[in-house]
Design a protein around this motif. Structure first.
Motif, short mmCIF file in Angstrom:
data_model
loop_
_atom_site.label_atom_id
_atom_site.label_comp_id
_atom_site.label_asym_id
_atom_site.label_seq_id
_atom_site.Cartn_x
_atom_site.Cartn_y
_atom_site.Cartn_z
N PRO A 1 9.39 -8.87 4.46
CA PRO A 1 8.62 -7.70 4.05
C PRO A 1 7.86 -7.03 5.19
N GLN A 2 7.60 -7.76 6.27
CA GLN A 2 6.83 -7.20 7.37
C GLN A 2 7.70 -6.43 8.37
N LYS A 3 9.01 -6.48 8.16
CA LYS A 3 9.93 -5.72 8.99
C LYS A 3 9.92 -4.27 8.54
N GLY A 4 10.08 -3.34 9.47
CA GLY A 4 10.14 -1.93 9.11
C GLY A 4 11.27 -1.65 8.13
N PHE A 5 11.02 -0.77 7.17
CA PHE A 5 12.01 -0.48 6.12
C PHE A 5 12.91 0.66 6.55
N ASP A 6 14.22 0.47 6.39
CA ASP A 6 15.21 1.51 6.65
C ASP A 6 16.14 1.60 5.45
N LEU A 7 16.05 2.69 4.71
CA LEU A 7 16.82 2.84 3.48
C LEU A 7 18.32 2.74 3.72
N ALA A 8 18.75 3.12 4.92
CA ALA A 8 20.18 3.07 5.23
C ALA A 8 20.74 1.65 5.16
N GLU A 9 19.87 0.66 5.26
CA GLU A 9 20.30 -0.74 5.23
C GLU A 9 20.34 -1.29 3.81
N TYR A 10 20.01 -0.46 2.83
CA TYR A 10 19.89 -0.93 1.45
C TYR A 10 20.84 -0.17 0.51
N LYS A 11 21.23 -0.85 -0.54
CA LYS A 11 21.96 -0.20 -1.63
C LYS A 11 20.93 0.42 -2.57
N SER A 12 21.06 1.71 -2.84
CA SER A 12 20.08 2.43 -3.66
C SER A 12 20.42 2.34 -5.14
N ILE A 13 19.41 2.05 -5.94
CA ILE A 13 19.53 2.03 -7.40
C ILE A 13 18.50 3.00 -7.95
N VAL A 14 18.93 3.96 -8.76
CA VAL A 14 18.03 5.00 -9.26
C VAL A 14 17.42 4.57 -10.59
N ASP B 1 0.82 -1.22 0.00
CA ASP B 1 0.00 0.00 0.00
C ASP B 1 0.85 1.26 0.00
N GLY B 2 2.00 1.24 0.68
CA GLY B 2 2.89 2.39 0.69
C GLY B 2 2.33 3.57 1.46
#
Length: 391
Positions: free
Chosen positions: A105-118, A7-8
């Motif tokens: 997927p049910q864990k809270g999302f933290d962008l700092a833990e991910y490699k970003s791809i634009v 849902d976002g």
């Protein structure tokens, strides 16, 4: 790889339609957002949504899950980028996270833990209720191309007057006779076992989904979508009707969105333009105020299971909740909370027991059972929306 539509951040901005469905099951164009993704990914996808909706719309989990923000519609660039994601990677579009790969997927999302791809592309987004009709033309063309490329239309009867027949596609069992079909302004798609009765004037873009009906003498201006098992007549302009809903008589519906199981009474009309030509403000559940849409034309937003009596009138930019029954003369206010009964002279609470009785009868007429899952969802909506009912 397991794909999930989340849902976002825009779910509340898409109420009342997302009271009763995930964002993924909003219809825009020909298909729902879920159906679009399932076609381009060639697999089933599930939804990450509110807990009270998850019984009807269950979440499917696997070791490798790609979570996609359902407010962003697929195109080839997006699909290719999603398929390439690996665990710990997130896809960014215009500084927003639109997809990420995770084991939980049910864990809270933290962008700092991910490699970003634009992702550099152009995407159709559904972030507000009015996007559903205002972007319907773009979405309808994309769906038309997706569904019909490489396929041949069923024949169009020669009793019709046709403009740009190369932009018209009839699925198996679609019937249309003695009507005017103008596809020069956008494609016309008639789904499986649909019926366009005699004497209709249809100007694309237009989609009539499976087993839906256009009764005699309708005037339809695109971009307009009639969902499965819908039934329409009268004058319709740039509107989206999700499915199983009826606007079966004369009257005007313009720049509007209707959910499922709605019924618009004969000679009912909505205004889609203010007398002073000002931009339209619309009730926003997320901010709990009337927010600027930026649109000069904006009509009616009506949630699932809502109904009107004959000769009902709606002001420009009116939002009607879920399970609302509007029946008294005059213009009701331009925000009516869910489970309300009445009209311009005032409303009272429409108790679930009474609402369910009507829903059971309406759904049974289309061969659909009003089951416990549906009742539980609507009971939850009744409780959620109490704060907006002052009666």
């Amino acid at each position: 790889m397991n794909f999930i539509l989340a849902d976002g951040n825009y779910r509340e901005h898409l109420l009342p339609f997302t009271f009763t469905r995930p964002v993924a099951d909003i219809r825009i164009g020909i298909l729902t957002i879920r159906e679009k993704w399932e076609r381009v990914l060639n697999c089933e996808v599930s939804a990450l949504t509110e807990s009270y909706l998850s019984v009807k719309y269950p979440l499917v989990l696997d070791k490798m899950n790609v979570v996609i923000n359902a407010s962003f519609l697929p195109n080839q660039d997006f699909v290719d980028a999603v398929r390439k994601l690996r665990l710990g990677e997130a896809l960014i579009f215009n500084e927003e996270v639109i997809a990420y790969a995770t084991g939980d997927p049910q864990k809270g999302f933290d962008l700092a833990e991910y490699k970003s791809i634009v992702l550099n592309s152009t995407l159709i987004t559904v972030k507000n209720t009015w996007d559903i009709f205002s972007k319907n033309g773009e979405a309808l063309q994309a769906d038309y191309d997706l569904i019909t490329t490489g396929r041949k239309s069923a024949p169009i009867a020669d009793t019709n007057r046709v403009i740009a027949p190369e932009n018209i596609f009839l699925e198996e069992g679609a019937q249309v006779e003695h009507s005017i079909l103008n596809a020069s302004t956008g494609p016309i798609y008639l789904g499986k076992d649909t019926l366009v009765m005699e004497g209709n004037m249809i100007r694309g873009a237009f989609a009539l989904c499976e087993k839906a009906v256009v009764k005699m003498g309708a005037k339809i201006y695109g971009p307009t979508t009639i969902g499965p098992y819908g039934k329409v007549c009268g004058e319709i302009n740039n509107s989206v009707i999700f499915g199983y809903s009826s606007k079966g008589h004369d009257g005007y519906l313009g720049n509007a969105v209707l959910g499922e199981w709605c019924n618009i009474g004969a000679d009912s009309n909505n205004s889609n333009l203010k007398n002073n030509y000002a931009k339209v403000r619309l009730w926003n559940y997320a901010t709990e105020r009337f927010d600027q849409t930026g649109l000069q034309f904006c009509g009616l937003m009506m949630g699932d299971h809502s109904k009107t009596a004959i000769n009902t009138m709606f002001n420009t930019g009116t939002v009607i909740g879920v399970s609302v029954n509007v029946y008294t003369p005059g213009f009701p206010r331009n925000f009516v909370p869910s489970f309300s009964w009445g009209g311009a002279s005032g409303f009272s609470a429409y108790l679930p027991k009474k609402a369910f009785e009507a829903a059971k009868v309406m759904m049974a007429r289309r061969g659909v059972e009003f089951d416990e899952k549906e009742a539980d969802i609507l009971n939850h909506v009744f409780e959620l929306t109490k704060k907006w009912r002052k009666y």
